[in-house]
Design an enzyme around this catalytic site. Sequence first.
Site, PDB file in Angstrom:
ATOM      1  NE  ARG A  17      -2.096  -1.391   3.564  1.00  0.00           N
ATOM      2  CZ  ARG A  17      -2.364  -0.992   4.665  1.00  0.00           C
ATOM      3  NH1 ARG A  17      -3.351  -0.272   4.971  1.00  0.00           N
ATOM      4  NH2 ARG A  17      -1.476  -1.206   5.698  1.00  0.00           N
ATOM      5  CG  ASN A  35      -4.140  -4.209   3.313  1.00  0.00           C
ATOM      6  OD1 ASN A  35      -3.394  -4.385   2.203  1.00  0.00           O
ATOM      7  ND2 ASN A  35      -3.413  -4.341   4.313  1.00  0.00           N
TER       8      ASN A  35
END
Length: 88
Positions: A17, A35
């Site tokens: 990320r 996520n």
Amino acid sequence: MNKHLVISGHVQGVGFRYSAMQKAKEFKLNGWVRNKENGTVELEVEGDGNQINLYMDELKNGFNRFIQVDNIEITSQQEKGYDDFAVK
């Protein structure tokens, strides 16, 4: 241009990320990444179409040696007017 992506593979717990956010900022793209509970990562990115294509090429290769991208589901959408890129 706006693309919604769902990325599967070894993409959680490996800095995906934050790498996705840094690379998006390098390409001057906006959107978000998060996520999902099923082990995939969901990402929405918007900006110049050529820049998005270059970004997705980098994404497919993984941003570091710990990331392994196995599959990307891509959906085109209308732009939503994001003004930054965020990790959710």
